[in-house]
Design an enzyme around this catalytic site. Sequence first.
Site, PDB file in Angstrom:
ATOM      1  N   GLY A  36       0.792  -1.220   0.000  1.00 52.44           N
ATOM      2  CA  GLY A  36       0.000   0.000   0.000  1.00 52.44           C
ATOM      3  C   GLY A  36       0.827   1.273   0.000  1.00 52.44           C
ATOM      4  N   ASP A  37       2.160   1.148   0.005  1.00 48.63           N
ATOM      5  CA  ASP A  37       3.003   2.349  -0.032  1.00 48.63           C
ATOM      6  C   ASP A  37       4.189   2.071  -0.952  1.00 48.63           C
ATOM      7  OD1 ASP A  37       4.525   4.752   0.784  1.00 48.63           O
ATOM      8  OD2 ASP A  37       3.026   4.916   2.355  1.00 48.63           O
ATOM      9  N   ASP A  38       5.392   2.594  -0.649  1.00 46.68           N
ATOM     10  CA  ASP A  38       6.532   2.365  -1.544  1.00 46.68           C
ATOM     11  C   ASP A  38       6.954   0.884  -1.530  1.00 46.68           C
ATOM     12  OD1 ASP A  38       6.491   5.118  -1.851  1.00 46.68           O
ATOM     13  OD2 ASP A  38       8.177   5.475  -0.505  1.00 46.68           O
TER      14      ASP A  38
END
Length: 450
Positions: free
Chosen positions: A253-255
């Site tokens: 959900g992020d990097d």
Amino acid sequence: MVHQCVLNMLACIGVALVVIMKCCVVSAGVVTCSGIVPMVYRNDKISIKDFGGVGDGRTLNTKMFNEAVYWIKHLKRRGGTLLYVPKGVYLTESFNLTSHMTLYLAKGAVIKATQNTANWPLIAPLPSYGRGRERPGGRYMSFIHGENVHDVIITGEKGTIDGQGGVWWNMWRQRTLQFTRPNLIEFKDSRNIIISNVIFKNSPFWNIHPVYCSHVVIHHVTILAPPDSPNTDGIDPDSSSHVCIEDSYISTGDDLIAVKSGWDEYGIAYGRPSNDITIRRITGSCPFAGIAVGSETSGGVYNVLAEHITLRNMGVGIHLKTNIGRGGIIRNITVSDVYMVNVRKGIKMASDVGDHPDNNYNPNALPVLKHVRIKNIRGKKVMQAGLIQGLKNSPFTDICLSNINLHRTIGSKYAPWKCSDVSGGSILVRPSPCSQLIQTNPKGTCSTHL
Ligand SMILES: *[C@@H]1O[C@H](CO)[C@@H](O)[C@H](O)[C@H]1NC(C)=O
Ligand SMILES: *[C@@H]1O[C@H](CO)[C@@H](O)[C@H](O)[C@H]1NC(C)=O
């Protein structure tokens, strides 16, 4: 005499084997992380079952893991000890690892984090952050934690470490978090770590966080978290050196991978960079960045090589991000051979990303970004090719782009670049980059490594 001869012969065979092995690596034509951390085979093996472990998905195994680790730590078997986790679902609270151990997850083995967050242990904030990343004060200990350890391997037959992060994500969404969420795995002040052939699932926060570490190899891992899970970065090497990450699939959900080194005045004071980081043959998708440096880079980041990366359905393909108050020098970053499809921004370098730990950051602590090589990049369905924005009083310098082709849609016109406060050069970049980076003399500032 005979004895000596035999010894000599054995030594010769040893040398020959090393030579042969080196040849194999070269002849296969594939460069790997091997050699950064010595692979250790453990003759001594114990099973979590020996300590009463129950893999029924309901029994709490905290005591069993702690006792197994205590045994390994205190019996100090020659060559270390392998802790075998057989098929089954082993629910547990967070636990610590120790030196000279292998945590081995058999096929079908799952180590699952408890959802009872009330008893989750708290530990001190990292000195380079000055506070928890999300909330002031301490932070929840990572689910599997290694501190001041060396010679640790987490591996197996693609067993799973499941953080059951949903309960944490909901606390974040509802703003009821008291302290910073736990990472799934953290190694702090540690060295000679190998993580391979394991699936990491639903981390409460960042998945794998080596901080103040050296010689860390991560390969053949799968990291999975839903695209809407908050801050579930895949792998974040943080103030760490000689980290090699390869042959892995990451969807979070992020990097996917973000190289960091501390936060504003705390990171500057701690002063420990991330350097000599190799990232290769990574595939994945996420709503934020594929390959990132930052935004916490106050200790500096240098000598990063990322190559052979495949990115699908991304926010930003390659993102170098920092901020005013960070300080820190980011230099000698090479990203090459990237294929990306369905991406909002192909390449972004920004000096206004991320928040501050408190109001005591120094607004004169300007970040420096220089000597960046981005080459051999192909992209389809890239909404904007590039956005590069340095600071007026600290422009990005020696930023060189070569052999880049980022389409918006096949056959339609190219998406434009946007730049400010940057210098460097470009060769064979489509769409044509911003005027600051227009075609340089091949013998000019950008000729090296292009
Ligand atoms: C685990 O490590 C942390 C950090 O070093 C420490 O605070 C904690 O007491 C350890 N827990 C156990 C059960 O050893
Ligand atoms: C730049 O980084 C690479 C690793 O990516 C390293 O091999 C090289 O020596 C570095 N160059 C300088 C000038 O430090």
